[in-house]
Design a protein around this motif. Structure first.
Motif, PDB file in Angstrom:
ATOM      1  N   UNK A  54      -0.303  -2.932   8.346  1.00  0.00           N
ATOM      2  CA  UNK A  54       0.046  -2.024   9.433  1.00  0.00           C
ATOM      3  C   UNK A  54       0.757  -2.759  10.560  1.00  0.00           C
ATOM      4  N   UNK A  55       1.548  -3.760  10.211  1.00  0.00           N
ATOM      5  CA  UNK A  55       2.305  -4.456  11.242  1.00  0.00           C
ATOM      6  C   UNK A  55       3.638  -3.741  11.473  1.00  0.00           C
ATOM      7  N   UNK A  56       4.218  -3.927  12.637  1.00  0.00           N
ATOM      8  CA  UNK A  56       5.425  -3.196  13.014  1.00  0.00           C
ATOM      9  C   UNK A  56       6.629  -3.533  12.147  1.00  0.00           C
ATOM     10  N   UNK A  57       6.757  -4.768  11.709  1.00  0.00           N
ATOM     11  CA  UNK A  57       7.931  -5.140  10.927  1.00  0.00           C
ATOM     12  C   UNK A  57       7.899  -4.564   9.523  1.00  0.00           C
ATOM     13  N   UNK A  58       6.758  -4.143   9.072  1.00  0.00           N
ATOM     14  CA  UNK A  58       6.621  -3.612   7.716  1.00  0.00           C
ATOM     15  C   UNK A  58       6.463  -2.092   7.729  1.00  0.00           C
ATOM     16  N   UNK A  59       5.592  -1.602   8.553  1.00  0.00           N
ATOM     17  CA  UNK A  59       5.251  -0.186   8.517  1.00  0.00           C
ATOM     18  C   UNK A  59       6.305   0.695   9.188  1.00  0.00           C
ATOM     19  N   UNK A  60       6.840   0.264  10.309  1.00  0.00           N
ATOM     20  CA  UNK A  60       7.798   1.096  11.034  1.00  0.00           C
ATOM     21  C   UNK A  60       9.007   1.488  10.177  1.00  0.00           C
ATOM     22  N   UNK A  61       9.663   0.548   9.502  1.00  0.00           N
ATOM     23  CA  UNK A  61      10.790   0.967   8.647  1.00  0.00           C
ATOM     24  C   UNK A  61      10.351   1.910   7.525  1.00  0.00           C
ATOM     25  N   UNK A  62       9.160   1.673   6.971  1.00  0.00           N
ATOM     26  CA  UNK A  62       8.678   2.541   5.902  1.00  0.00           C
ATOM     27  C   UNK A  62       8.410   3.952   6.369  1.00  0.00           C
ATOM     28  N   UNK A  63       7.808   4.086   7.538  1.00  0.00           N
ATOM     29  CA  UNK A  63       7.536   5.413   8.084  1.00  0.00           C
ATOM     30  C   UNK A  63       8.850   6.126   8.419  1.00  0.00           C
ATOM     31  N   UNK A  64       9.780   5.411   9.039  1.00  0.00           N
ATOM     32  CA  UNK A  64      11.079   6.014   9.352  1.00  0.00           C
ATOM     33  C   UNK A  64      11.812   6.453   8.087  1.00  0.00           C
ATOM     34  N   UNK A  65      11.828   5.597   7.075  1.00  0.00           N
ATOM     35  CA  UNK A  65      12.492   5.938   5.822  1.00  0.00           C
ATOM     36  C   UNK A  65      11.832   7.134   5.156  1.00  0.00           C
ATOM     37  N   UNK A  66      10.515   7.201   5.227  1.00  0.00           N
ATOM     38  CA  UNK A  66       9.783   8.321   4.625  1.00  0.00           C
ATOM     39  C   UNK A  66      10.185   9.637   5.282  1.00  0.00           C
ATOM     40  N   UNK A  67      10.266   9.640   6.614  1.00  0.00           N
ATOM     41  CA  UNK A  67      10.582  10.887   7.312  1.00  0.00           C
ATOM     42  C   UNK A  67      12.064  11.230   7.212  1.00  0.00           C
ATOM     43  N   UNK A  68      12.924  10.247   7.110  1.00  0.00           N
ATOM     44  CA  UNK A  68      14.347  10.521   6.904  1.00  0.00           C
ATOM     45  C   UNK A  68      14.586  11.086   5.509  1.00  0.00           C
ATOM     46  N   UNK A  69      13.942  10.474   4.499  1.00  0.00           N
ATOM     47  CA  UNK A  69      14.124  10.898   3.108  1.00  0.00           C
ATOM     48  C   UNK A  69      13.359  12.175   2.772  1.00  0.00           C
ATOM     49  N   UNK A  70      12.304  12.457   3.518  1.00  0.00           N
ATOM     50  CA  UNK A  70      11.502  13.641   3.245  1.00  0.00           C
ATOM     51  C   UNK A  70      10.504  13.458   2.117  1.00  0.00           C
ATOM     52  N   UNK A  71      10.287  12.213   1.719  1.00  0.00           N
ATOM     53  CA  UNK A  71       9.291  11.926   0.682  1.00  0.00           C
ATOM     54  C   UNK A  71       8.855  10.464   0.822  1.00  0.00           C
ATOM     55  N   UNK A  72       7.717  10.116   0.238  1.00  0.00           N
ATOM     56  CA  UNK A  72       7.252   8.729   0.338  1.00  0.00           C
ATOM     57  C   UNK A  72       8.294   7.758  -0.206  1.00  0.00           C
ATOM     58  N   UNK A  73       8.360   6.606   0.401  1.00  0.00           N
ATOM     59  CA  UNK A  73       9.349   5.610   0.026  1.00  0.00           C
ATOM     60  C   UNK A  73       8.663   4.306  -0.377  1.00  0.00           C
ATOM     61  N   UNK A  74       9.466   3.395  -0.872  1.00  0.00           N
ATOM     62  CA  UNK A  74       8.963   2.083  -1.269  1.00  0.00           C
ATOM     63  C   UNK A  74       9.405   1.064  -0.237  1.00  0.00           C
ATOM     64  N   UNK A  75       8.482   0.277   0.256  1.00  0.00           N
ATOM     65  CA  UNK A  75       8.783  -0.777   1.216  1.00  0.00           C
ATOM     66  C   UNK A  75       8.069  -2.033   0.751  1.00  0.00           C
ATOM     67  N   UNK A  76       8.755  -3.161   0.872  1.00  0.00           N
ATOM     68  CA  UNK A  76       8.115  -4.424   0.521  1.00  0.00           C
ATOM     69  C   UNK A  76       8.742  -5.555   1.314  1.00  0.00           C
ATOM     70  N   UNK A  77       8.095  -6.667   1.348  1.00  0.00           N
ATOM     71  CA  UNK A  77       8.661  -7.882   1.921  1.00  0.00           C
ATOM     72  C   UNK A  77       9.134  -8.737   0.757  1.00  0.00           C
ATOM     73  N   UNK A  78      10.408  -9.092   0.768  1.00  0.00           N
ATOM     74  CA  UNK A  78      10.906  -9.957  -0.298  1.00  0.00           C
ATOM     75  C   UNK A  78      10.688 -11.412   0.084  1.00  0.00           C
ATOM     76  N   UNK A  79      10.532 -12.227  -0.911  1.00  0.00           N
ATOM     77  CA  UNK A  79      10.340 -13.661  -0.694  1.00  0.00           C
ATOM     78  C   UNK A  79      11.464 -14.399  -1.413  1.00  0.00           C
ATOM     79  N   UNK A  80      11.838 -15.516  -0.856  1.00  0.00           N
ATOM     80  CA  UNK A  80      12.926 -16.298  -1.434  1.00  0.00           C
ATOM     81  C   UNK A  80      12.625 -16.645  -2.883  1.00  0.00           C
ATOM     82  N   UNK A  81      13.670 -16.733  -3.676  1.00  0.00           N
ATOM     83  CA  UNK A  81      13.450 -16.986  -5.109  1.00  0.00           C
ATOM     84  C   UNK A  81      12.851 -18.364  -5.377  1.00  0.00           C
ATOM     85  N   UNK A  82      11.987 -18.371  -6.341  1.00  0.00           N
ATOM     86  CA  UNK A  82      11.409 -19.609  -6.862  1.00  0.00           C
ATOM     87  C   UNK A  82      11.786 -19.651  -8.326  1.00  0.00           C
TER      88      UNK A  82
END
Length: 96
Positions: A54-82
């Motif tokens: 529930x941190x701002x850098x993760x949840x805020x974009x997800x909530x905004x995307x959900x309400x813009x799209x009108x349905x639940x969305x997928x949000x994740x933090x990507x990590x550099x390739x290993x």
């Protein structure tokens, strides 16, 4: 059962979004008897906006995307390739 409890809490408080702060912490897993990933996925399937962190850098974009799209969305933090493989963390995706 845990999803039912969360839904009741959301109804009582009038919330449309929810998440678990330290989602993989002992208190949450101990309370639910499982990591919350399944509960979050099932909630997203039902149209709620649910995220593991529930941190701002993760949840805020997800909530905004959900309400813009009108349905639940997928949000994740990507990590550099290993070894050329990207990994994701803090993801909460729909099961459907």
């Amino acid at each position: 059962m845990a999803l039912g409890v969360v839904k009741n809490l959301m109804k009582e408080t009038g919330a449309s979004n929810f998440g678990f702060g330290p989602c993989m912490g002992r208190p949450v897993i101990g309370l639910l008897d499982t990591p919350p990933c399944l509960i979050l996925a099932l909630a997203n399937d039902e149209g709620y906006t649910a995220y593991c962190h529930t941190d701002l850098t993760h949840t805020t974009p997800g909530v905004l995307l959900r309400w813009i799209a009108g349905r639940p969305s997928f949000v994740c933090n990507t990590h550099f390739p290993h070894d050329g493989i990207y990994t994701v963390a803090h993801c909460a995706a729909r099961a459907r």
